[in-house]
Design an enzyme around this catalytic site. Structure first.
Site, PDB file in Angstrom:
ATOM      1  N   CYS A  55     -10.617   2.801  -5.336  1.00 23.38           N
ATOM      2  CA  CYS A  55     -10.619   3.205  -3.933  1.00 23.38           C
ATOM      3  C   CYS A  55     -10.660   4.721  -3.910  1.00 23.38           C
ATOM      4  CB  CYS A  55      -9.333   2.698  -3.265  1.00 23.38           C
ATOM      5  SG  CYS A  55      -9.183   3.160  -1.521  1.00 23.38           S
ATOM      6  N   SER A  56     -11.306   5.271  -2.915  1.00 25.04           N
ATOM      7  CA  SER A  56     -11.212   6.713  -2.715  1.00 25.04           C
ATOM      8  C   SER A  56     -11.457   6.930  -1.233  1.00 25.04           C
ATOM      9  CB  SER A  56     -12.256   7.443  -3.572  1.00 25.04           C
ATOM     10  OG  SER A  56     -12.199   8.829  -3.314  1.00 25.04           O
ATOM     11  N   LYS A  72      -4.095  -0.946  -6.728  1.00 19.85           N
ATOM     12  CA  LYS A  72      -5.155  -0.286  -5.957  1.00 19.85           C
ATOM     13  C   LYS A  72      -5.095   1.190  -6.357  1.00 19.85           C
ATOM     14  CE  LYS A  72      -6.429   0.614  -1.121  1.00 19.85           C
ATOM     15  NZ  LYS A  72      -6.014   0.321   0.266  1.00 19.85           N
ATOM     16  N   TRP A  73      -6.144   1.678  -6.999  1.00 21.07           N
ATOM     17  CA  TRP A  73      -6.172   3.040  -7.540  1.00 21.07           C
ATOM     18  C   TRP A  73      -6.968   3.914  -6.576  1.00 21.07           C
ATOM     19  CZ3 TRP A  73      -4.560   4.762 -12.636  1.00 21.07           C
ATOM     20  CH2 TRP A  73      -4.881   6.097 -12.898  1.00 21.07           C
ATOM     21  N   ASP A  82     -19.049   3.428  -7.752  1.00 22.86           N
ATOM     22  CA  ASP A  82     -20.128   3.639  -8.716  1.00 22.86           C
ATOM     23  C   ASP A  82     -19.919   2.736  -9.927  1.00 22.86           C
ATOM     24  OD1 ASP A  82     -18.391   5.164 -10.703  1.00 22.86           O
ATOM     25  OD2 ASP A  82     -18.179   6.427  -8.927  1.00 22.86           O
ATOM     26  N   GLU A  89      -4.859 -18.573  15.714  1.00 23.77           N
ATOM     27  CA  GLU A  89      -5.518 -17.620  14.798  1.00 23.77           C
ATOM     28  C   GLU A  89      -5.079 -17.883  13.364  1.00 23.77           C
ATOM     29  OE1 GLU A  89      -6.176 -13.650  17.587  1.00 23.77           O
ATOM     30  OE2 GLU A  89      -4.207 -14.004  16.695  1.00 23.77           O
ATOM     31  N   ARG A 123      -6.185  16.247   3.610  1.00 22.61           N
ATOM     32  CA  ARG A 123      -5.140  15.251   3.902  1.00 22.61           C
ATOM     33  C   ARG A 123      -3.780  15.783   3.452  1.00 22.61           C
ATOM     34  NH1 ARG A 123      -3.694   9.085   2.240  1.00 22.61           N
ATOM     35  NH2 ARG A 123      -3.666   8.240   4.311  1.00 22.61           N
ATOM     36  N   ASP A 129       0.839  -1.206   0.000  1.00 21.52           N
ATOM     37  CA  ASP A 129       0.000   0.000   0.000  1.00 21.52           C
ATOM     38  C   ASP A 129       0.872   1.254   0.000  1.00 21.52           C
ATOM     39  OD1 ASP A 129      -2.336   1.877   1.085  1.00 21.52           O
ATOM     40  OD2 ASP A 129      -3.262  -0.020   0.527  1.00 21.52           O
ATOM     41  N   ASP A 130       0.291   2.356   0.370  1.00 19.35           N
ATOM     42  CA  ASP A 130       0.919   3.681   0.356  1.00 19.35           C
ATOM     43  C   ASP A 130       2.279   3.675   1.059  1.00 19.35           C
ATOM     44  OD1 ASP A 130       1.278   6.356   0.179  1.00 19.35           O
ATOM     45  OD2 ASP A 130      -0.505   6.933   1.309  1.00 19.35           O
TER      46      ASP A 130
HETATM   47  C1  GLA Z   1      -6.859   5.516   1.682  1.00 17.28           C
HETATM   48  C2  GLA Z   1      -7.283   4.089   1.438  1.00 17.28           C
HETATM   49  C3  GLA Z   1      -6.595   3.187   2.429  1.00 17.28           C
HETATM   50  C4  GLA Z   1      -5.101   3.325   2.284  1.00 17.28           C
HETATM   51  C5  GLA Z   1      -4.703   4.777   2.471  1.00 17.28           C
HETATM   52  C6  GLA Z   1      -3.245   4.976   2.162  1.00 17.28           C
HETATM   53  O1  GLA Z   1      -7.359   5.990   2.887  1.00 17.28           O
HETATM   54  O2  GLA Z   1      -8.648   3.951   1.489  1.00 17.28           O
HETATM   55  O3  GLA Z   1      -6.991   1.851   2.226  1.00 17.28           O
HETATM   56  O4  GLA Z   1      -4.720   2.875   1.012  1.00 17.28           O
HETATM   57  O5  GLA Z   1      -5.451   5.628   1.625  1.00 17.28           O
HETATM   58  O6  GLA Z   1      -2.854   6.290   2.309  1.00 17.28           O
END
Ligand code: GLA
Length: 760
Positions: free
Chosen positions: A527-528, A477-478, A535, A615, A444, A367-368
């Site tokens: 993703c946003s 993941k966009w 949509d 787990e 942000r 991710d980010d």
């Molecule tokens: C958004 C996404 C999260 C993650 C963060 C990363 O909030 O919805 O899932 O990817 O950005 O900054």
């Protein structure tokens, strides 16, 4: 034949498997809307229209002196226009070359052809000649030369009709489109309610049901994206409509930008719905000869919310989602966001991936934080160059290390975002969205990259292609993590600034189209900030969307429930995360988190190395269970059996289209002492088949109270489909807080049934 033009009575009737839609060209040349609803014949329905002189509802000049009963203010119309004496909400508002704002559209011609129209640069449902037909009705304003083509796509089998509009300036001077909706729809009779889906970041798509009152009500977005706050999917229904019965209409806007959905109940108790691009930020200049195409809207009619939802689920899966991933098995993924946030190295990620691979996870998503200077959200956006120092290797090497574990490798991007503290901003400050002379609003800590500009789109296409060509990436993941304000583009002249918001969305679609064409093997997840751009427009490019940044299993029940009204399970990104949950602090059992995430494109978002051995074993069996029932979960017919905001358990069912098997999931969102039993009636089963019920996902060591309802399942009783659908099923009691149960049902063959009868 699903489109019938009767030249004698001047009706055009659209027939789908279970619905009929009709319009009529009246004696003035106005295109009236005469019917949409349950299937009927194609005879003229205009006898339902009441002509009567209504005070202050004027008459067109041509008929005014001879017939005061004819008023556009009352008549049901296919595409309502501003300024003509129809004082209700309108679909079209044009500032003509002479500054006037009246448009009067009259019928000119119509054309029927096989196959589904497409919309250049815009997402739209697609269908072959065997699957769909297209009707184009051309209207014209004879005074200004404005031509309006109404497109109708008829998917007979799917029970879906789509609409879009093309507006062509065939007049002499330039005109300004100030409102160009995709749909206007009139109901002459009925007292309606509507279902809208409001929300906020981490709490998207809450269902709200309200009566349509006299006057205008609306939902929409002016945030540049479809938004967390309102969703471009609504339902209009009769007051008595429930999940399984009653008139219900669904409308899904295939668009990811600003939208407005308005309803109005008028003086004669008629109801009008208008849907399209939000006019507040919109003004589009059409020079003579130029045209504008609106985004598409899909509509469906059915009995009950459930049946209309299922129509949209299938439609989105089969005629919106495209490419290799349409039917390909989506991998079970693990995403490091909630596991590490920005604080990771290549080694740390590999360690998570290694453990996850052992448990059956198939895709690792970084991710980010992997690019530029990005250890928090204050900098780096726009610098799409891997931070090799942080990763400890190149992106290619990291991808190969992940692949060596038998996994696929995916990464996060936010191409529409730009940080002030980034090399990209320093090189191109004019690429950020801002009004010259004003400081742009931050969100942000970031600004927005002006995707309405072609040079920005070209840059981003080049940059992303280079990364994707140079590393073994099979998933993206966009993301887009803010709403847009200060809408202004330095690349547009002053009189075209009203085009910026829509051009931004067109730019986004262009970049996504280019990437999906070049890298068809890459799975895209939209993703946003979670579900801020959920949509049907995005689903054309990204067959799944991260449903919400809220991963709390109990809150997810509500978010996924609301989302399911318009969108299929295969579209909803859903992950199991750690407890206490990072958004709510709530602790829920791992089995509950698994059960809820299995109502989506299942995955994990935690550091598996911090889990106990027990787990981890539970994770292993969850993944096995998901893989075993993959088709049922992703392609089954979805039934909402109870609501997450009423009673004590949320229950839903996925059933195969032949009714042969089903998976019922139940989660106790409210545990009571001395509880009232939870009963649900199942759907979609075969009336005359016997089903064996099996409780799944229950950890072995959990001992069951002897008088528990679970006993019923353990004894392997057979129950008929008719009984399960008409008498119902009692959900086993909760043994602990937020308990989840998954019940698998399979229709038994005749011989099994006989054998079991002779044994009992
Ligand atoms: C958004 C996404 C999260 C993650 C963060 C990363 O909030 O919805 O899932 O990817 O950005 O900054």
């Amino acid at each position: 034949m699903s489109i019938i033009f009767d030249d004698k009575v001047k009706t055009i009737t659209l027939q789908t498997k279970n619905t009929t839609y009709q319009m009529k060209i009246d004696r003035q040349g106005v295109l009236l809307h005469t019917y949409y609803g349950e299937k009927t014949d194609d005879t003229d329905k205009s006898y339902m229209i009441c002509y009567r002189d209504r005070g202050f509802s004027g008459n067109p000049y041509e008929v005014g002196r001879i017939d005061r009963t004819y008023s556009l203010d009352i008549l049901p119309q296919e595409y309502s226009c501003f300024g003509t004496g129809d004082y209700r909400i309108s679909a079209l508002k044009v500032k003509n070359a002479d500054g006037s704002r009246t448009s009067c559209l009259l019928y000119e011609s119509c054309e029927i052809r096989e196959g589904k129209y497409s919309l250049p640069g815009l997402p739209a449902a697609y269908g072959t000649k065997e699957e769909a037909q297209t009707l184009t009705v051309t209207l014209r304003d004879c005074e200004t030369g404005l031509k309006v083509c109404l497109y109708f796509g008829v998917f007979e089998e799917q029970d879906i009709i789509t609409r879009a509009v093309k507006i062509i300036n065939e007049g002499e001077g330039a005109v300004m489109l100030q409102k160009a909706a995709s749909l206007s729809m009139d109901w002459q009779t009925g007292d309606y309610e509507w279902l809208t889906f409001y929300g906020r970041h981490t709490m998207e798509r809450n269902l709200e049901r309200s009566r349509i009152m006299h006057g205008v009500q609306s939902v929409g977005s002016v945030r540049g994206t479809s938004s967390h706050q309102h969703n471009p999917f609504i339902m209009v229904c009769d007051g008595s409509t429930t999940e399984e019965q009653g008139d219900c209409y669904g409308f899904s806007f295939v668009y990811s930008g600003e939208f407005l959905m308005e309803v109005e109940k008028d003086q004669m108790d008629q109801t009008r719905l208008v849907c399209g691009i939000h006019p507040e930020n919109f003004e589009w200049k059409l020079e003579s000869g130029e045209s504008f195409v609106t985004p598409e809207i899909m509509m469906a009619y059915g009995k009950g919310f459930g049946s209309v939802s299922r129509i949209f689920h299938q439609m989105i899966r089969e005629h919106i989602c495209r490419g290799e991933w349409k039917h390909k098995r989506r991998p079970v993924l693990i995403n490091n966001w909630e596991g590490t946030y920005f604080h990771f190295t290549g080694d740390k990620l590999e360690a998570i991936a290694r453990e996850a691979a052992d448990l059956g996870v198939e895709l690792f998503v970084m991710d980010d934080g992997w690019f530029g200077k990005r250890d928090d959200d204050a900098s780096g956006l726009g610098d799409w160059y891997p931070n090799e120092e942080k990763l400890g290797c190149t992106l290619k090497e990291l991808g190969e290390r992940i692949m060596a574990l038998g996994m696929q490798f995916g990464i996060w991007f936010e191409p529409e975002g730009i940080s002030e503290d980034s090399d990209l901003y320093r090189a191109h400050p004019d690429w950020a969205v801002a009004v010259p002379g004003r400081k742009p609003g931050l969100s942000r800590n970031q600004l927005v990259l002006d995707f309405s500009r072609e040079d920005v789109q070209d840059y981003m296409i080049r940059r992303l292609k280079e990364i994707l060509h140079n590393a073994p990436i099979s998933y993206i993941k966009w993301d887009f993590n803010r709403s847009i304000c200060d809408k202004y583009s330095r690349a547009l002249p002053q009189e075209r600034q009203g085009e910026m918001a829509h051009r931004f969305v067109l730019g986004l679609y262009r970049v996504l189209e280019e990437l999906t064409k070049t890298f068809p093997h890459i799975l895209l997840e939209g993703c946003s900030g979670g579900g801020g751009r959920f949509d049907a427009g995005m689903l054309y490019y990204t067959p799944q969307i991260w449903c919400s940044d809220n991963t709390d299993a109990i809150e997810r029940l509500q978010i996924q429930y609301g989302t399911s009204f318009g969108y299929p399970v295969s579209a909803m990104g859903a992950h199991v995360s750690a407890v206490p949950n990072h958004q709510t602090g709530r602790v829920t059992p791992l089995s509950t988190r698994g059960c809820v995430a299995m109502a989506g494109t299942f995955g994990y978002e935690l550091d598996v190395n911090r889990m106990t051995a027990a787990e981890r074993e539970e994770v292993r069996s969850q993944i096995e269970m998901f893989k075993k029932h993959y088709d049922l979960i992703q392609y089954g017919e979805y039934y909402r059996l109870s609501s997450p905001v009423e009673g004590s358990a949320t229950v839903w069912e996925m059933v195969s289209s032949d009714g042969g098997e089903a998976l019922v999931s139940a989660v106790y969102h409210h545990v009571r002492s001395n509880p009232v039993p939870v009963y649900v009636k199942l759907g979609g089963l075969r009336e005359d088949s016997m089903y064996r019920l099996e409780l799944t996902g229950v950890p072995e060591e959990r001992t069951l109270p002897i008088n528990s309802k679970e006993h019923f399942f353990r004894q392997g009783h057979l129950v008929s489909g008719a009984a399960l659908m008409h008498c119902g099923l009692m959900v086993p009691e909760a043994l602990n807080g937020f308990q989840a149960w998954q019940i698998y049902l399979r229709a038994q063959s005749c011989s099994t049934v006989q054998a079991s009868m002779s044994l009992s």
